[in-house]
Design a protein around this motif. Structure first.
Motif, short mmCIF file in Angstrom:
data_model
loop_
_atom_site.label_atom_id
_atom_site.label_comp_id
_atom_site.label_asym_id
_atom_site.label_seq_id
_atom_site.Cartn_x
_atom_site.Cartn_y
_atom_site.Cartn_z
N LEU A 143 0.82 -1.21 0.00
CA LEU A 143 0.00 0.00 0.00
C LEU A 143 0.85 1.26 0.00
CD1 LEU A 143 -2.77 -1.22 2.42
CD2 LEU A 143 -2.92 -0.95 -0.05
N ARG A 144 1.98 1.24 0.73
CA ARG A 144 2.88 2.39 0.71
C ARG A 144 3.36 2.67 -0.71
NH1 ARG A 144 2.86 5.99 4.91
NH2 ARG A 144 3.12 4.96 6.92
N SER A 145 3.57 1.61 -1.48
CA SER A 145 4.07 1.79 -2.84
C SER A 145 3.08 2.51 -3.74
CB SER A 145 4.41 0.42 -3.45
OG SER A 145 3.23 -0.32 -3.76
N ALA A 146 1.80 2.57 -3.34
CA ALA A 146 0.78 3.22 -4.16
C ALA A 146 0.57 4.68 -3.79
CB ALA A 146 -0.54 2.47 -4.02
N GLU A 147 1.15 5.14 -2.70
CA GLU A 147 0.79 6.47 -2.19
C GLU A 147 1.09 7.59 -3.19
OE1 GLU A 147 2.54 7.07 1.63
OE2 GLU A 147 1.45 5.39 2.55
N ASN A 148 2.30 7.62 -3.74
CA ASN A 148 2.64 8.70 -4.67
C ASN A 148 1.76 8.66 -5.91
OD1 ASN A 148 4.60 9.69 -2.99
ND2 ASN A 148 6.33 8.79 -4.11
N ARG A 204 -6.50 2.96 3.71
CA ARG A 204 -5.18 2.96 4.31
C ARG A 204 -4.23 3.91 3.59
NH1 ARG A 204 -4.69 0.32 9.32
NH2 ARG A 204 -6.72 -0.67 9.46
N VAL A 205 -4.25 3.85 2.26
CA VAL A 205 -3.38 4.73 1.49
C VAL A 205 -3.73 6.19 1.73
CG1 VAL A 205 -2.75 5.42 -0.86
CG2 VAL A 205 -2.91 3.00 -0.29
N LEU A 206 -5.01 6.52 1.63
CA LEU A 206 -5.45 7.91 1.80
C LEU A 206 -5.23 8.39 3.22
CD1 LEU A 206 -8.70 7.50 -0.29
CD2 LEU A 206 -6.74 8.92 -0.94
N GLY A 207 -5.47 7.52 4.20
CA GLY A 207 -5.23 7.91 5.59
C GLY A 207 -3.78 8.22 5.85
N ASN A 208 -2.88 7.41 5.29
CA ASN A 208 -1.45 7.70 5.44
C ASN A 208 -1.08 9.04 4.83
OD1 ASN A 208 -0.87 5.33 6.83
ND2 ASN A 208 -0.32 4.19 4.98
N LEU A 209 -1.64 9.34 3.67
CA LEU A 209 -1.36 10.61 3.02
C LEU A 209 -1.87 11.79 3.86
CD1 LEU A 209 -2.22 9.70 -0.69
CD2 LEU A 209 0.06 10.19 0.26
N ARG A 210 -3.01 11.60 4.51
CA ARG A 210 -3.53 12.65 5.40
C ARG A 210 -2.60 12.83 6.61
NH1 ARG A 210 -5.78 16.09 6.03
NH2 ARG A 210 -7.70 15.90 7.23
N LEU A 211 -2.19 11.72 7.21
CA LEU A 211 -1.33 11.80 8.39
C LEU A 211 0.01 12.43 8.07
CD1 LEU A 211 -2.02 8.32 10.06
CD2 LEU A 211 -2.81 10.56 10.86
N ASP A 229 -6.26 5.11 10.38
CA ASP A 229 -5.87 6.39 10.97
C ASP A 229 -5.72 7.41 9.84
OD1 ASP A 229 -5.80 5.25 13.48
OD2 ASP A 229 -3.65 4.82 13.40
N GLY A 230 -6.17 8.62 10.10
CA GLY A 230 -6.08 9.68 9.10
C GLY A 230 -7.35 9.91 8.33
N VAL A 231 -8.26 8.91 8.30
CA VAL A 231 -9.55 9.08 7.63
C VAL A 231 -10.44 9.96 8.51
CG1 VAL A 231 -11.66 7.90 6.90
CG2 VAL A 231 -9.41 6.94 6.33
N ASP A 232 -11.08 10.96 7.91
CA ASP A 232 -11.85 11.93 8.68
C ASP A 232 -13.20 11.39 9.13
OD1 ASP A 232 -10.30 14.72 8.29
OD2 ASP A 232 -10.17 13.55 6.45
N VAL A 233 -13.92 10.69 8.23
CA VAL A 233 -15.29 10.26 8.52
C VAL A 233 -15.49 8.85 7.98
CG1 VAL A 233 -17.76 10.70 8.12
CG2 VAL A 233 -16.17 12.63 8.38
N HIS A 234 -16.13 7.99 8.77
CA HIS A 234 -16.55 6.66 8.32
C HIS A 234 -18.07 6.66 8.21
CE1 HIS A 234 -12.50 5.74 9.74
NE2 HIS A 234 -12.55 4.62 9.02
N LEU A 235 -18.59 6.22 7.06
CA LEU A 235 -20.02 6.18 6.80
C LEU A 235 -20.49 4.73 6.85
CD1 LEU A 235 -20.14 8.66 3.77
CD2 LEU A 235 -20.58 9.17 6.18
#
Length: 448
Positions: free
Chosen positions: A98-103, A125-132, A156-162
């Protein structure tokens, strides 16, 4: 089209990105319906498949390995699912993948994107890491497609869970999600309750018996799980005539016909019409088709469930009172009779339809728009420094693990002594319980 990896996209009030994954059809199906609703509200929507954004086709390799695991070595999937559930995250190889997909994810986002919605735990996970890390300065929402919430869904890092219901909402909070909002499920509006005339027309169209009670047996777009056994047991219980949908699994369809199952379908484009013909839906994974059945007013039973999320979804759906979990073959006749002609079917039908009782203004798409336009302060941490050499090493490990999964399962060795040893070794490498230096959150794909 995108920003450099170190920059934060500038928010735009009318643009939302949705990141899904083509693992089964459930995550993409939810993303498509969210897109339809957002577009109807005047929002520009960009859709992305996370598997396309993982380097060197590793995402698709992992997907193929996962599918083969479900088909040939379901015990291995159960082991991985259970171990990550206990630890609250995946192993180091999954995190590296997942880290490999962040950029690539960051570069893919339009510079005027105002919010991002994930319908897949790996994307969260990817988006949360980018937020953090402070590299993504816009809100991230996760739409929980499942009724059971594996800890991998809560990033972690995700603002809202629906969440679709109070049961998954409670599970998300227990897994550590701080802002969880119950906003109901999403389903294509073509899934509506039918009347007797629609029932008769649908049965004529699909060549089904006009009067017999029909159980629509589904197993996702991949047609995985003990479907042949379930179909035979449904037929032999005497309560229903099974109508089986095999998705894209043509081999399964041929096997069922050879077993003497009369009504077998492959991929069905008009599932709303086929649901109109049925009296009850029997499912084994708890995915999007289950939600669509609720919207169609069709009673639902879980039976012959696949490991991992299939079992946990069955339990959560039963707890929510929307789908009964039939655990044993000797329960089939009585429960199915009750679902078709008894009070259990009426209560579950009402409970399923109640999920859609609120107007679209209170649904998950409308909530995403409210978050987009709220102007809420965004708490982003300073960018973190990466150790790229370590990342490359772990990515190579992931490639090898996926290759072993694929080759071992595809060769059918999972049932042999040597295969069991090999697959056990792979599962050990992915078990976070055996990796004390890498505790914490990771990601895994599962789906419908």
């Amino acid at each position: 089209m995108g920003e450099s990896p170190g920059r934060v996209p500038t928010a735009h009030p009318d643009r939302i990105a949705i990141v899904s994954a083509s693992i089964g059809a459930g995550h993409d199906g939810a993303a498509a319906e969210l897109q339809r609703r957002l577009t109807a509200q005047g929002i520009v929507v960009d859709r992305y498949d996370l598997l396309d954004l993982v380097p060197a086709r590793l995402g698709r390799t992992a997907r193929d390995a996962y599918r083969l695991m479900l088909d040939r070595a379901p015990w291995l999937y159960q082991r991985i699912y259970s171990s990550t559930e206990r630890a609250g995250g995946g192993g180091r190889e999954v995190r590296a993948l997942l880290r490999s997909a962040e950029n690539r994810v960051l570069k893919a986002l339009h510079p005027q994107t105002g919010a991002v919605v994930s319908t897949y735990p790996g994307a969260s996970r990817v988006l949360g890491n980018l937020r953090l890390d402070g590299r993504l300065g816009i809100p991230v929402l996760t739409y929980l497609t499942d009724f059971s919430v594996h800890p991998l869904w809560v990033a972690d890092g995700v603002d809202v869970h629906l969440a679709a219901h109070a049961v998954p909402a409670a599970q998300a909070r227990a897994a550590g999600a701080k802002d969880v909002r119950v906003r109901g499920p999403v389903a294509d509006p073509r899934f509506q309750p039918r009347d007797l005339r629609q029932r008769s027309l649908a049965r004529v169209r699909f060549g089904l018996p006009p009067l017999a009670p029909l159980a629509l047996l589904v197993a996702g777009s991949w047609g995985v799980g003990p479907v042949r056994q379930a179909a035979r047991e449904l037929r032999d219980c005497g309560a229903v005539v099974p109508v089986v949908v095999c998705g894209r699994n043509t081999a399964l369809a041929a096997q069922l016909r050879a077993d003497g199952i009369e009504h077998v379908h492959g991929w069905v484009d008009d599932m709303p019409a086929l649901m109109h013909a049925a009296d009850v839906l029997v499912q084994n994974a708890g995915g999007l088709t289950t939600i669509e059945a609720f919207s169609a007013g069709l009673p639902v039973a879980s039976y012959g469930c696949i490991p991992g999320h299939g079992l946990t979804n069955a339990e959560a759906l039963d707890q929510a009172g929307v789908a009964v979990w039939i655990r044993h073959q000797d329960q089939l006749k009585d429960v199915l009779d009750n679902l078709i002609d008894g009070p259990l079917g009426l209560s579950q039908r009402d409970a399923g339809l109640a999920l859609f009782a609120d107007s679209p203004d209170h649904g998950p798409a409308a909530e995403a728009v409210r978050v987009l336009r709220s102007g809420r302060p965004l708490a982003a941490s300073p960018p973190a420094t990466r150790r790229r050499t370590r990342l490359r090493q772990l990515a190579v490990t992931t490639t090898v693990a996926c290759a072993v999964w694929t080759s071992a399962v595809a060769a059918g060795v999972a049932t042999s002594d040597e295969g069991s040893t090999l697959m056990h070794a792979v599962s050990q490498s992915l078990d976070p319980d055996l990796d004390s230096g890498h505790a914490g959150h990771g990601a895994d794909g599962h789906h419908r």
